[in-house]
Design a protein around this motif. Sequence first.
Motif, short mmCIF file in Angstrom:
data_model
loop_
_atom_site.label_atom_id
_atom_site.label_comp_id
_atom_site.label_asym_id
_atom_site.label_seq_id
_atom_site.Cartn_x
_atom_site.Cartn_y
_atom_site.Cartn_z
N PHE A 212 0.79 -1.20 0.05
CA PHE A 212 0.04 -0.06 0.16
C PHE A 212 0.77 1.38 -0.09
CE2 PHE A 212 -2.65 3.27 2.05
CZ PHE A 212 -3.70 3.31 1.37
N PHE A 213 2.19 1.19 0.75
CA PHE A 213 2.58 2.52 1.00
C PHE A 213 4.05 2.13 0.11
CE2 PHE A 213 0.22 2.92 4.92
CZ PHE A 213 -0.07 4.01 4.83
N LYS A 214 3.80 2.30 -1.14
CA LYS A 214 4.77 2.24 -2.24
C LYS A 214 5.75 3.26 -2.03
CE LYS A 214 2.14 -0.90 -4.96
NZ LYS A 214 1.47 -1.29 -6.32
N PHE A 215 7.09 2.94 -2.69
CA PHE A 215 8.10 3.90 -2.71
C PHE A 215 8.11 4.72 -4.03
CE2 PHE A 215 12.31 5.41 -4.44
CZ PHE A 215 12.82 5.93 -3.10
N LYS A 216 8.29 5.99 -4.06
CA LYS A 216 8.13 6.84 -4.87
C LYS A 216 9.32 7.98 -5.05
CE LYS A 216 3.34 7.12 -7.04
NZ LYS A 216 2.42 8.03 -7.47
N ASN A 217 10.07 8.01 -6.09
CA ASN A 217 11.12 9.05 -6.29
C ASN A 217 10.69 10.69 -6.20
OD1 ASN A 217 13.50 7.65 -6.44
ND2 ASN A 217 13.01 6.77 -8.34
N LYS A 218 11.26 11.43 -5.54
CA LYS A 218 10.67 12.85 -5.70
C LYS A 218 11.09 13.55 -6.78
CE LYS A 218 9.61 12.37 -1.04
NZ LYS A 218 8.33 12.47 -0.88
N SER A 219 10.19 14.43 -7.21
CA SER A 219 10.38 15.40 -8.44
C SER A 219 10.98 16.71 -7.95
CB SER A 219 9.34 15.30 -9.37
OG SER A 219 8.03 15.92 -8.64
N TYR A 220 11.63 17.45 -8.90
CA TYR A 220 11.84 18.79 -8.22
C TYR A 220 10.59 19.80 -8.49
CZ TYR A 220 13.91 23.45 -8.06
OH TYR A 220 14.28 24.65 -7.73
N LYS A 221 10.74 20.46 -7.19
CA LYS A 221 9.77 21.47 -7.32
C LYS A 221 10.26 22.74 -6.27
CE LYS A 221 6.84 19.88 -3.28
NZ LYS A 221 7.83 18.99 -3.00
N LYS A 222 9.95 24.03 -6.73
CA LYS A 222 10.62 25.21 -6.08
C LYS A 222 9.98 25.27 -4.72
CE LYS A 222 10.59 30.14 -6.19
NZ LYS A 222 10.14 31.41 -7.14
N ASN A 223 8.75 24.98 -4.27
CA ASN A 223 8.52 25.43 -2.96
C ASN A 223 8.92 23.69 -2.40
OD1 ASN A 223 7.52 27.84 -3.26
ND2 ASN A 223 5.37 27.04 -3.76
N LYS A 224 9.30 23.84 -1.14
CA LYS A 224 9.58 22.73 -0.36
C LYS A 224 8.63 22.58 0.85
CE LYS A 224 13.40 22.29 -2.88
NZ LYS A 224 13.39 21.19 -3.74
N GLU A 225 8.22 21.41 1.20
CA GLU A 225 7.26 21.06 2.18
C GLU A 225 7.82 20.21 3.23
OE1 GLU A 225 2.83 19.26 2.15
OE2 GLU A 225 3.23 20.66 0.79
N ILE A 226 7.75 20.60 4.36
CA ILE A 226 7.92 19.63 5.80
C ILE A 226 6.69 19.24 6.32
CG2 ILE A 226 8.89 19.65 8.09
CD1 ILE A 226 10.36 22.22 7.12
N LEU A 227 6.54 18.04 6.57
CA LEU A 227 5.44 17.47 6.71
C LEU A 227 5.43 16.69 8.17
CD1 LEU A 227 2.33 16.18 5.98
CD2 LEU A 227 3.75 14.09 5.15
N PHE A 228 4.27 16.83 9.11
CA PHE A 228 3.97 16.02 10.33
C PHE A 228 2.72 15.53 10.14
CE2 PHE A 228 3.31 16.06 15.07
CZ PHE A 228 3.72 14.79 15.09
#
Length: 392
Positions: A212-228
């Motif tokens: 279900f929680f599969k791996f995905k590579n990140k794509s570049y984006k200008k705005n960065k996001e920190i998540l909790f």
Amino acid sequence: MKVLFFTYDFPYPTNSGGKTRAYNLLKFAAFDIDITLFSFIRDSFKMKNIENIKALGIKNIKLFKRRKLKDPRNILAFFDPGASIFRRLYFTKDVVLDLEKTVKKEKIDIIHFESFYTGFYMSSALKKTGARIVFGTENIESKIYYDYAKHMSTVFLKPLYFWEALKIKKEEESFFKFADSNIAVSQEEADYIKKKSANQCFVVENGIDLNFFKFKNKSYKKNKEILFVGNFSYFPNVEGACNFYENVFKNIKDKNIFFTVIGNKSTELSFAKCDRIKTFEYIEDVREAYYNADVFVFPVRFGGGTNFKILEAMSCGTPVVGFCDRAKSINAEDGKDILFVEDSNEFKNKILELLGDTNLRMKISENARAFVQSKYSWITIGNKLNKIWKNI
């Protein structure tokens, strides 16, 4: 084999750590076992959720309404020297009678009490039926309430909360001693339990559904996001998020870096309406949040157990930065699978280092996924519990 599994809240939907654990233990450990489910429910419970548990092959389900927290009778619990408030919330004689009747009628082999809140129903009468009693802990409950008394309660109420934490500690330790076997989610907590009881204690970790929680590579984006991500009716998450905002995020001055918080009551956090903050009480698919985030933070400083959200983030390929004391229980390697920090200044610096180094983010992400695959598959963990049930 017949197992009666008793949990403090219905295991579906999986919108809290305890419910996620219960659901997956039932899904992955009970594949060849006849399960009877006893569960407390709350006002928000929807009958349609029963179908999700029946889909696991569990047909015998009994539900009990838990007393409301705001019930005036609960006030008396604070002044009862012999019982915590949780005994008043969960314990009723009707459930005792139903439990004993079911164990005898169904010829139950194992009674698995999942979490501290169901432990009040362990009894000599149940042992006399020949059933073995398993006490499954999700954390060391008394430590959580001690931390609340120490760090979160007002000066006026502090003595009352410390007294309540002491009552919980006495009850919890009596459960450790009474059960035939105990279960902990980490070796650290298993060692604590073994100091309190001569009975055997097994480690059954929290896990992750890797498909279900599969791996995905990140794509570049200008705005960065920190998540909790967390449940913000749980005080360690509230304290952690607020401390992170005040002492870490406010010191990150880059206007292209945002902090996203997802979970129940997240919109009620003190900083929810501040600049560069996004809060969501619920999103339909939490995986999209992990895939969109550049860094997942774990700022929780109190509590116990294993935080599912760390494992979910690692599985999805989102690098994790978190306080060592609480995150170390997963046994990930610092600098390879995860980045541990000791204080707020180091927290800020590690986040900025990750956001500024694509290769480092990629390395941590790939290592984290491999780590979770090797140690935290629910299939492996379910098999472990299945064997424990069959051999005690």
